[in-house]
Structures are given as structure tokens and as C-alpha cells.
Design a protein around this motif. Sequence first.
Motif, PDB file in Angstrom:
ATOM      1  N   CYS A  83       0.879  -1.229  -0.001  1.00  0.00           N
ATOM      2  CA  CYS A  83       0.103   0.055   0.044  1.00  0.00           C
ATOM      3  C   CYS A  83       1.026   1.176   0.161  1.00  0.00           C
ATOM      4  O   CYS A  83       0.550   2.227  -0.670  1.00  0.00           O
ATOM      5  CB  CYS A  83      -1.051   0.112   1.169  1.00  0.00           C
ATOM      6  SG  CYS A  83      -2.489  -1.296   0.865  1.00  0.00           S
ATOM      7  N   SER A  87       0.827   4.085  -3.023  1.00  0.00           N
ATOM      8  CA  SER A  87       0.243   5.293  -2.656  1.00  0.00           C
ATOM      9  C   SER A  87       1.470   6.355  -2.754  1.00  0.00           C
ATOM     10  O   SER A  87       1.159   7.690  -2.393  1.00  0.00           O
ATOM     11  CB  SER A  87      -0.416   5.480  -1.303  1.00  0.00           C
ATOM     12  OG  SER A  87       0.299   5.126  -0.350  1.00  0.00           O
ATOM     13  N   MET A 108      -7.476   1.532  -3.308  1.00  0.00           N
ATOM     14  CA  MET A 108      -8.324   2.417  -2.595  1.00  0.00           C
ATOM     15  C   MET A 108      -7.285   3.370  -2.095  1.00  0.00           C
ATOM     16  O   MET A 108      -7.176   4.738  -2.209  1.00  0.00           O
ATOM     17  CB  MET A 108      -8.832   1.794  -1.085  1.00  0.00           C
ATOM     18  CG  MET A 108     -10.190   0.861  -1.680  1.00  0.00           C
ATOM     19  SD  MET A 108     -11.512   2.124  -2.562  1.00  0.00           S
ATOM     20  CE  MET A 108     -12.085   2.982  -1.343  1.00  0.00           C
ATOM     21  N   ASP A 109      -6.073   2.730  -1.577  1.00  0.00           N
ATOM     22  CA  ASP A 109      -4.942   3.743  -1.263  1.00  0.00           C
ATOM     23  C   ASP A 109      -4.398   4.517  -2.378  1.00  0.00           C
ATOM     24  O   ASP A 109      -4.128   5.641  -2.296  1.00  0.00           O
ATOM     25  CB  ASP A 109      -3.709   2.929  -0.555  1.00  0.00           C
ATOM     26  CG  ASP A 109      -4.112   2.591   0.947  1.00  0.00           C
ATOM     27  OD1 ASP A 109      -5.250   2.977   1.340  1.00  0.00           O
ATOM     28  OD2 ASP A 109      -3.189   1.826   1.644  1.00  0.00           O
ATOM     29  N   SER A 112      -6.733   7.290  -3.012  1.00  0.00           N
ATOM     30  CA  SER A 112      -6.734   8.300  -2.067  1.00  0.00           C
ATOM     31  C   SER A 112      -5.251   9.227  -2.441  1.00  0.00           C
ATOM     32  O   SER A 112      -5.483  10.209  -2.000  1.00  0.00           O
ATOM     33  CB  SER A 112      -6.418   7.832  -0.633  1.00  0.00           C
ATOM     34  OG  SER A 112      -7.681   7.340  -0.390  1.00  0.00           O
ATOM     35  N   ALA A 135     -14.924   6.762  -4.633  1.00  0.00           N
ATOM     36  CA  ALA A 135     -13.578   7.173  -4.296  1.00  0.00           C
ATOM     37  C   ALA A 135     -12.922   7.933  -5.484  1.00  0.00           C
ATOM     38  O   ALA A 135     -12.570   9.058  -5.497  1.00  0.00           O
ATOM     39  CB  ALA A 135     -12.686   6.373  -3.620  1.00  0.00           C
ATOM     40  N   GLU A 138     -14.636  11.169  -6.299  1.00  0.00           N
ATOM     41  CA  GLU A 138     -14.441  12.249  -5.331  1.00  0.00           C
ATOM     42  C   GLU A 138     -13.116  12.668  -5.433  1.00  0.00           C
ATOM     43  O   GLU A 138     -12.673  13.763  -5.427  1.00  0.00           O
ATOM     44  CB  GLU A 138     -14.579  11.627  -4.125  1.00  0.00           C
ATOM     45  CG  GLU A 138     -16.052  11.600  -3.580  1.00  0.00           C
ATOM     46  CD  GLU A 138     -16.304  10.814  -2.250  1.00  0.00           C
ATOM     47  OE1 GLU A 138     -17.415  10.561  -1.934  1.00  0.00           O
ATOM     48  OE2 GLU A 138     -15.363  10.472  -1.498  1.00  0.00           O
ATOM     49  N   LYS A 139     -12.046  11.835  -6.012  1.00  0.00           N
ATOM     50  CA  LYS A 139     -10.508  12.307  -5.900  1.00  0.00           C
ATOM     51  C   LYS A 139     -10.498  12.782  -7.425  1.00  0.00           C
ATOM     52  O   LYS A 139      -9.302  13.315  -7.554  1.00  0.00           O
ATOM     53  CB  LYS A 139      -9.798  11.233  -5.746  1.00  0.00           C
ATOM     54  CG  LYS A 139      -9.473  11.193  -4.253  1.00  0.00           C
ATOM     55  CD  LYS A 139      -8.377  11.951  -4.031  1.00  0.00           C
ATOM     56  CE  LYS A 139      -7.944  12.215  -2.501  1.00  0.00           C
ATOM     57  NZ  LYS A 139      -6.884  13.257  -2.357  1.00  0.00           N
TER      58      LYS A 139
END
Length: 388
Positions: A83, A87, A108-109, A112, A135, A138-139
Motif C-alpha cells: 500500500c 500511494s 483504495m490507497d 486516495s 472514491a 471524489e478524487k
Amino acid sequence: MTDSIIILGSTGSIGTQTLEVARAHGIRVHALTASSNAEKLEEQIREFHPKKAALLSEEAAEDLRVRVADTDTEVLSGIGGICDCASDPGGETVVNAIVGIAGLLPTMDAISAGHNIALANKETLVTGGKLVTRAAREKGVKILPVDSEHSAIFQSLQGAPKNRAIKKILLTASGGPFFGRTRDDLEEVTVEQALNHPNWSMGAKITIDSATMMNKGLEIIEACWLFGVPEDKIQVVVHRESILHSAVMFEDNAVIGQLGLPDMKIPIQYALTYPDRFLCPTEELDLAKLGTLTFADPDTETFDCLAICREAFRRGGLYPTAANSANEQANAMFRQGRIKFLEIGELVGEAMEACDNKQDFNLPDVMAADRLAREFVMERLGLRPAQL
Ligand code: NAD
Ligand code: MG
């Protein structure tokens, strides 16, 4: 074209082909991760000089640390290390080529962190489609499909009207090694026979999924999330030659599809160069040489996973996770010679029915449903200790 990539699952079939594309175009490789193959990851580190690398296995990571002590690559371990790589702010696009639901957390990471995702790991969307697409919205990051059918659909939608006017998606399927067989024929098939895919050379899990057609069931769900359509707008069409990689029928009945030889480097590269196109290290398609392309309806009675996946998506919530994770477990059990081929679909169907659903769910709920479905499969097998 993306200027740098992070590859999750770099030692696998999609991962190594992604590196071929990166090599051909000089795309910078920022991080590489894999499960446990330290030797192969060492080779990749020596060629591509990533800033970070991670192995899931702590022991293998320790081995890798010693192997690459003379390089500048930092070696991490465990799901935390993967992860961390996913990221890391130094990479632009994360190519997720992990197999199974294990790809969900790093996806998901990565979202983000604001990375675009070139997604091969369909299990991420099957299990966490709602969370991942929310997600990403939103990002403001892109999910670019790598799966060949979904890349073909994505390519067919370029230039579509704003309302997109999709009447149907024609999702093509090779039919796998057992096309035309009945359930009776499949009673005693071996792992070796199931691993003998007619057109594609892929990792073991997806190759077995192609034989059961669970792969196409997962791809129906993947397409629903990627293109925002209900499952009844997706028609599976068996196309033995794997030349038409999928197509879209628009409201006016015009059908636009993408054709090419079965070579994953084309969809991998498109996800990295979108919306541009460049020379690709693949062979050219010669339609005249091929002569004929064939199409047929799938046999949904023999290949029961197709209907189970449609039902799981219709029910929503955690049902697709239950079906997916039971399949991951049953698929592995079949490869280990512990169950028969037809038991895979049976276990997937039963695990879906046993799902303790939540319609409104979060990431820990998905991981719990994953565990429960795997336990369900193991308990069912525990009733027959002779086979274990
Ligand atoms: P593979 O088995 O060849 O490679 C999987 C990679 O993921 C390896 O690098 C492995 O080390 C890593 N990995 C495995 N388990 C892991 C875990 N628990 N945590 C972290 N890393 C792990 O698989 P593949 O055939 O390359 O498929 C990868 C994904 O791409 C799958 O979701 C598959 O459905 C999808 N896909 C593959 C193809 C193909 O042609 N191979 C085509 C379309 C889609
Ligand atoms: Mg596919």
C-alpha cells in the motif's frame, strides 16, 4: 502518455507485459510489488531502478533486501509495504496487476493518493466497485481498464455522444478450453486440461476462471461498474477466435467494436497512453488471413457461474464479494487437486446464497465478507475430509 508507473503484481503475466510496454516507450517505473518472488523482482529492480519495491512475504522481502543492497531501491514488506508503494506520490499511474481481492486495499490507497489506476485486477471492482468508483469520482482520478474486453468497450466509447446512448454491451468470451462440452463431459476434467486455454497465456487463477466462465461473470460485474450500466444491458457472446475484444451497440443499432490479435500489450499500452496511440510491440492483425470469425450464445446451463454473477450483481451489497471470494478459494482448491471442476460453480452458488448481506457497506465489511465466503468453502470441504 503517463510519465511514470507503479506496478502492483509486477512479476505476473500482466505485470511483466506492462514492463515490456514501459521498456518500449521509456516510461519511468517508480515502484514494483509482488507476492514472494524475490529473484524475479531483483531482476526487475536491476533493469528499471524503481525508488521502492515491496513483497507481501516478510521472509522474501528480507531475501530481496540482501539481494539489492547495492542498489538505491528501498525494499518494503507486507500489505503495508504494498500500500505504501501504491500511494507513493512519486508515481503517476498505478497499474494494478495483482490477482484477487488482495488488490482492493492498495487500489483504495492509490486513489486516495490521487493516482490514476490502470486496472487489470477485476476482483477489485467486483468486490469493491461501489467504494472504488465513489472514491475515484471524489478524487477526480481515472480508472482505465486493462482487461481486454473492457479496454475494447472503453475504446468503442471514444467519440460516443455525451449521453453515450448505449443500447447494449457485447462482451465477447473465448469460451475457454471446454466450449461445447456438457456437464457430464466436465465431470472428470483435470487441472491440466482446464489450464490449457486456447488463445491466451495468463496466470493460473484467471485461466481456471476462463474454463469455468467465472471470468466472464466477473467481467459482467466489472463492466457494470466501469460503464455504469445494469447487467441486463450486457450480452455475453462466445467468440472463439478472440479477435473482436468486445463491442458497444448504440441506440441506433450501430455496433462499434475493437479488433486485434489476442495480445494484452495493446490494452495495457492504451491504458498508459490514453487518449493517444503509439507503436506497440505486437503483431499486426491480418483479417484476410484469418478468413472467418464466429459467434455463438454461451451455454449458461453448463457454465453456471455466469448466472450466479448476474444474480450477485442484481442483489448488490456484499453478494458479489461472497461469489468472488468463494470462487478464489474454490479455484485454488481445484488447482491443488482437492475438488472437482464442477464443484467450483456449486461452491460459488452456495456461498452466495449463504452471504450475510449488508446493502450499505464499507471496506471492513467487504474484507469480513471475503473471509466468511472462504471459510464457508473450507467448512463445506471439511465435511469431506477424504478429499483434503
Ligand atoms: P498472475 O498470477 O500472473 O500475477 C499476479 C501478480 O500478483 C504476481 O506478481 C503476484 O506476485 C502478485 N500477487 C499475487 N497474490 C498477491 C497478494 N495476495 N498480494 C499482493 N500481490 C499478490 O496473474 P495475472 O494473470 O497477471 O492476472 C492479474 C490480474 O489481471 C487478475 O485480476 C486477472 O484477472 C487480470 N487479468 C489478467 C489477464 C492476463 O492476460 N493475464 C487478462 C485480463 C485481466
Ligand atoms: Mg478479459
